[in-house]
Write an enzyme that holds these catalytic residues in place. Structure first.
Site, PDB file in Angstrom:
ATOM      1  N   HIS A 284       1.374 135.968  43.308  1.00  0.00           N
ATOM      2  CA  HIS A 284       1.078 137.351  42.926  1.00  0.00           C
ATOM      3  C   HIS A 284       0.376 137.388  41.573  1.00  0.00           C
ATOM      4  O   HIS A 284       1.045 137.328  40.538  1.00  0.00           O
ATOM      5  CB  HIS A 284       2.369 138.176  42.877  1.00  0.00           C
ATOM      6  CG  HIS A 284       2.915 138.459  44.234  1.00  0.00           C
ATOM      7  ND1 HIS A 284       2.514 139.542  44.978  1.00  0.00           N
ATOM      8  CD2 HIS A 284       3.774 137.771  45.009  1.00  0.00           C
ATOM      9  CE1 HIS A 284       3.127 139.528  46.151  1.00  0.00           C
ATOM     10  NE2 HIS A 284       3.895 138.462  46.202  1.00  0.00           N
TER      11      HIS A 284
ATOM     12  N   CYS B   8      -0.903 137.012  48.783  1.00  0.00           N
ATOM     13  CA  CYS B   8       0.367 136.678  49.439  1.00  0.00           C
ATOM     14  C   CYS B   8       0.198 136.788  50.957  1.00  0.00           C
ATOM     15  O   CYS B   8      -0.601 136.064  51.540  1.00  0.00           O
ATOM     16  CB  CYS B   8       1.488 137.556  48.884  1.00  0.00           C
ATOM     17  SG  CYS B   8       3.125 136.883  49.250  1.00  0.00           S
TER      18      CYS B   8
ATOM     19  N   GLU C 277      -0.827 139.823  40.038  1.00  0.00           N
ATOM     20  CA  GLU C 277      -0.418 141.009  39.265  1.00  0.00           C
ATOM     21  C   GLU C 277       0.932 140.804  38.587  1.00  0.00           C
ATOM     22  O   GLU C 277       1.363 141.654  37.801  1.00  0.00           O
ATOM     23  CB  GLU C 277      -0.410 142.248  40.178  1.00  0.00           C
ATOM     24  CG  GLU C 277       0.739 142.368  41.164  1.00  0.00           C
ATOM     25  CD  GLU C 277       0.600 141.517  42.433  1.00  0.00           C
ATOM     26  OE1 GLU C 277      -0.226 140.589  42.462  1.00  0.00           O
ATOM     27  OE2 GLU C 277       1.348 141.787  43.395  1.00  0.00           O
TER      28      GLU C 277
END
Lengths: 199, 252
Positions: free
Chosen positions: A181, A79, A183
């Site tokens: 992202h 990001c 994750e």
């Protein structure tokens, strides 16, 4: 060991959890000296570019990061962490970045809602090492208002369409970045973290 | 192109799911983490956990829940229910939640929205807007689970929370909530077209077509549902198949 750079740019817990879930060890580093022993470096980031760059400078991370990368250590920016890898950003005036990949970061310029927030398809370049093994068109979770424009189009590893084509991932030798992202991108994201961890 | 989001909502009391039902792949229907994983496997796009205990003394149970979810769920998730301070928001986000919803506290103290947004970013702050229709084309904000009127006009309040820095609005029709009559499409469309931030439609879903209506007629960016999923009337995956067949862009 994967070192996650902790320069006060938000929550690292989800990233640590994701690596733990796929069975890879991480270490959170808030001291620039730690990076010398890092096998891989993960540069997270949320918030504003200038503030993040200021923190990196203040904590003495800029030079160690650049020299690790020059020495061939794989680095993954996530990001805002990806945006920091570029030369400059327009966010709050012109600010210099780490300049590990030539290019500029500018405000997302399109007719849709900004920030660009939610699940968007990414079109993956077949030559990407970071994104190998992914469906050619999978979904990733984004939250951002600025986008990267590498000078060399060959450094774009994935694109997304949001009333216009934008850069979703960058890649040059040992330097990698994703605008979304991983994750928070379910199996697509975990595969990317696994690919990075296995480099 | 951004996908329209489908968001299951789990009501949690003392760390357990309220109204949990048994799915084949679940050993414990009351375990919020197990239920969350079930929905993630069905390709839910986000999850919302609403703590209906909402008492200060029991907050540590919620914090523990956030930690457990964050260890096993790799999609965005939101925590709501009785949060009143920046410190509480911080405790939740640092454990791995992506967003919080603010409801009564935001009405009582609108500055909590701006304080939260400036501390953590607008993308973390979802404001729950609970509205009841009080006249033709007029909806009013209610707090305390729909029992207390505030005199605030829903459209004006939605615009105000956006100015204060909210990143998203979770819009619940108190008239439809608990019914199976479908989302209040007129309310949803009015709010969606009055703000520039995403709107999550909530309250009243009973049929798969209600999801389609929320997106096409209500102009919502996301749709939230609880009982239709918990009671297994249909699955998230079925809803997504249905929406794809009806030309609504979703992640599959």
């Amino acid at each position: 060991m994967i070192h996650i750079v902790d320069y006060g740019a938000g929550n690292l817990r989800s990233l640590q959890n994701a690596f733990e879930f796929i069975g890879m060890a991480t270490r959170v580093s808030d001291k620039p000296g730690d990076l010398a022993s890092a096998e891989k470096i993960l540069l997270p980031g949320v918030g504003a570019f200038a503030h993040a760059m200021g923190n990196l400078e203040q904590q003495g991370f800029v030079e160690p990061l650049q020299s690790s990368v020059r020495a061939g250590v794989p680095v993954l920016g996530i990001c805002l962490g990806m945006q920091l890898l570029l030369t400059t950003s327009d966010e709050h005036g012109r600010v210099e970045g780490l300049d590990l990949i030539h290019g500029a970061v500018t405000k997302l310029d399109c007719a849709e809602k900004i920030p660009h927030m939610g699940w968007n398809e990414i079109e993956v370049s077949s030559s990407s090492r970071l994104l190998k093994g992914l469906p050619q068109s999978g979904f990733a979770y984004f939250v951002h208002s600025y986008v990267c424009h590498p000078v060399d189009g060959g450094h774009v590893a994935a694109r997304f369409d949001y009333v216009g084509e934008f850069c979703a991932a960058i890649e040059r030798e040992n330097i990698f970045g994703v605008q979304f992202h991983p994750e928070k991108s379910q199996e697509v994201g975990l595969q990317i973290l696994m690919n990075f961890g296995e480099m | 192109m951004l996908a329209k989001r489908i968001i299951p909502c789990l009501d949690v009391k003392d760390g357990r799911v309220v109204k949990g039902v048994q799915f084949e792949d679940l050993r414990d229907a009351g375990d919020p983490v197990a239920l969350a994983r079930h929905y993630v496997a069905e390709r839910a796009d986000e999850l919302v956990f609403l703590d209906i205990t909402a008492s200060k003394e029991k907050r540590p149970i919620v914090y523990q829940l956030v930690e457990r979810v964050a260890e096993q769920v790799f999609i965005p998730f939101t925590i709501g229910g009785g949060l009143t301070s920046v410190q509480e928001i911080r405790e939740i986000l640092k454990r791995g939640a992506d967003k919080v919803t603010l409801n009564t506290a935001a009405v009582r103290n609108p500055q909590l929205i701006s304080d939260g947004a400036s501390a953590f970013g607008s993308q973390c702050i979802v404001v729950a807007v609970d509205a009841k229709q009080v006249a033709a084309q007029r909806w009013e904000i209610f707090t305390h689970g729909g029992s207390r009127p505030t005199g605030l006009d829903a459209i004006a309040w939605a615009q105000r929370v956006e100015r204060l820095g909210a990143g998203e609005i979770m819009l619940t029709s108190m008239d439809r909530d608990g019914s199976t009559a479908g989302y209040d499409l007129e309310l949803t469309r009015r709010v969606s077209s009055s703000v520039g931030i995403p709107v999550i439609a909530s309250g009243g879903v009973g049929e798969m077509s209600h999801f389609r209506d929320a997106f096409s007629l209500g102009q919502a960016d996301a749709a939230l549902a609880a009982s239709v999923f918990h009671f297994g009337k249909f699955s998230v995956a079925q809803v997504k198949d249905y929406l794809t067949d009806h030309d609504i862009h979703v992640r599959r």
